[in-house]
Structures are given as C-alpha cells and as structure tokens.
Design an enzyme around this catalytic site. Structure first.
Site, short mmCIF file in Angstrom:
data_model
loop_
_atom_site.label_atom_id
_atom_site.label_comp_id
_atom_site.label_asym_id
_atom_site.label_seq_id
_atom_site.Cartn_x
_atom_site.Cartn_y
_atom_site.Cartn_z
N CYS A 102 0.80 -1.23 0.00
CA CYS A 102 0.00 0.00 0.00
C CYS A 102 0.82 1.28 0.00
O CYS A 102 0.52 2.21 -0.73
CB CYS A 102 -0.98 0.00 1.17
SG CYS A 102 -0.26 0.23 2.82
N HIS A 146 -2.36 1.28 7.11
CA HIS A 146 -2.70 1.30 5.70
C HIS A 146 -2.75 2.74 5.19
O HIS A 146 -3.26 3.63 5.87
CB HIS A 146 -4.05 0.62 5.45
CG HIS A 146 -4.46 0.64 4.01
ND1 HIS A 146 -3.78 -0.05 3.04
CD2 HIS A 146 -5.47 1.29 3.37
CE1 HIS A 146 -4.35 0.17 1.86
NE2 HIS A 146 -5.37 0.98 2.04
N ASP A 165 -7.46 4.60 -3.64
CA ASP A 165 -6.66 3.57 -2.98
C ASP A 165 -6.39 2.45 -3.98
O ASP A 165 -7.27 1.65 -4.28
CB ASP A 165 -7.40 3.03 -1.76
CG ASP A 165 -6.57 2.04 -0.95
OD1 ASP A 165 -5.47 1.67 -1.40
OD2 ASP A 165 -7.03 1.64 0.13
#
Length: 286
Positions: free
Chosen positions: A84, A123, A138
């Site tokens: 991420c 995250h 995202d």
C-alpha cells in the site's frame, strides 16, 4: 480548507515529463493530462491491473523504499509491484504532478482481522479533490482494492467496475465497507487527518522488518482484471470472477509457482540468491 500548500506537505516532488509518460505507458493510459474526474477514474481503474500488489521485498529481506526515484525504478522501470505505501505513494505523486490536490491518509484495517484483535493504523490511502469535491483513492489494498475513486459526499452504495462499496461517517471517522455475497463487510476505518512522510516511514519499517509481520513471513500478490481478480496468499491461488464462485488452487510445484508470479501477476522477479529456496520452503510448509 484543502489548500495546495497543505497538499504539498507530503507530495513535494513532481515527476518530469519522461517519468510521467513512463508511468502512463506502464498502466496503459493515453488520456488527458489535466486533473479531471474522468482522468482520475481511468487511472484508478488501470493502475491495479498493470501494477500488481506484492510484498516480495519484505519477504526476501529487501528494503521497501518510499522515495520517488525508488518508487519509479521499482514499479515503473523494473516491472515490479508493491504494497500500500508504495502503490499509493506513487499514485499520489502522479496525481499531484497532473495538478490534482492530494493528501495522504491512514487507516486501521479490519478486513480479515480476527475479532477482538486491534491493529495499528498501518494502511495508506489518498484524499483527492476534483472540482471542489473530495474523493478517496486507494490502489494498494491487495485483493480488495477498489477500482474507482469513492466520493466522500455519498453515503449510499457506490458502484465500481468491480464490487460495490459504501462509506459511513460516525464520530468523525469514515468506515469503508465492501459488498461480498450480498453482505456488507468492513474493510477499514480512517479520518481526514493528513499524514506526512515520517508517519508512513515508521509504519513501513515495522511492516517490512518486524519478525512477526505478515509481510515478512508470507507471500501475497493481487491483480485486478476487467472480469475480476487474481489473488495469492503463500501457495493458495484464487481466481475471482464477477458473479461466479471463486476458484481456489493449491500450488506445490516450484516452477509453476514462479511462472504464476511472472505470467499471471506480471512481476519481474528480483535477482535474489535466496528467493527460490524461500519459495521452495514456503511451498513445503504451507
């Protein structure tokens, strides 16, 4: 107030024309370079199909770099993917270079977390402003990455090219849910407090080095396709097709495993002397 000066607190660097075009070539984007909603939607759709989610660097004991040259070299020029922090940091730099207003946010993940276990805010996601409206982006949530930006102003379900998502706001936090088999399931919780580079560096180091981190001990890969998704956890390979039962396959052959990473997940495997031995051990123990 969402001001350019505030957004640049994280994304202070810009890609040069050659690097930006290299990224566009990597993801197959040939659209406009202006900061429009259509451009954001198309890039968000293409990125997770071309740049796979993968954690081979932590698994192999290799560093995970978050500086722009390192991100470009790994995920654009070397044909690798990332997790991420890498995925969304690169995506944020691209959007910022195109003229979007971008902030980095952090989330506490609840997806596939056992009941009662509390995880840190580990995250990264992005807050993007387009035409005065705010969206989250995202491209780095692995097998459940959404493939379109989601509006913060909509509380009803939002359709994407893949699953349906919704955002609920409670006590200053946003809760992101995904519809799986007609059931809403919580992915993560986040606030709009902007994060700076050191905030990510600390968590990135922990995830990439702590002996109990799943990114250190397990192999994960994911890639979106127009028709669904591919996902890998250690030796379990899953193919998800829209509105169909997922197909699961347990891998035991080393050559098949290597070919899967290269040909299905499009990962140009790094040169590491212990990689094949670690893969062999993983297949034997899983």
């Amino acid at each position: 107030m969402f001001a350019r000066e505030d957004a640049l607190s994280l994304f202070t660097e810009f890609l040069d024309d050659k690097s930006l075009q290299a990224y566009f070539n990597r993801v197959g984007y040939s659209g406009e370079k202006e900061p429009s909603l259509d451009a954001l939607k198309l890039l968000h759709y293409l990125h997770p199909q071309a740049i796979p989610f993968e954690n081979l660097n932590p698994f192999l004991g290799m560093p995970v770099r978050l500086d722009l040259p390192g991100l470009l070299n790994k995920m654009v020029l070397e044909g690798r993917g990332g997790y991420c922090f890498e995925q969304n940091m690169l995506f944020g730099h691209v959007l910022n270079t195109m003229g979007f207003l971008v902030k980095g946010l952090s989330a506490r993940v609840f997806w596939e977390v056992p009941s009662g276990e509390i995880k840190p805010r580990d995250h990264m996601l992005l807050l993007v402003q387009v035409d005065g409206r705010k969206y989250i982006a995202d491209v780095g949530f692995g097998g459940s990455s959404f493939t379109a930006p989601l509006s913060l102003d909509i509380t009803d379900a939002q359709e994407t090219p893949h699953e349906r998502f919704r955002l609920n706001r409670v006590n200053g936090f946003y809760y992101l849910e995904i519809m799986i088999r007609e059931e809403w399931r919580l992915l993560y919780r986040f606030s709009l407090e902007p994060q700076l580079r050191p905030d990510y560096e600390v968590v990135n180091w922990y995830l990439g080095n702590h002996p109990e981190s799943m990114f250190v001990n397990d192999v994960m890969a994911a890639r979106c396709m127009p028709w669904g998704r591919y996902a890998l956890f250690n030796n379990l390979f899953t193919t998800h097709r829209k509105n169909e039962v997922s197909l699961k396959q347990t891998l035991t052959d080393l050559r098949e495993y290597k070919a899967l990473l290269e040909e299905v997940f499009l990962i140009q495997l790094p040169h590491h002397e212990l990689m094949m031995d670690k893969f062999k051990k993983l297949l034997a123990e899983a």
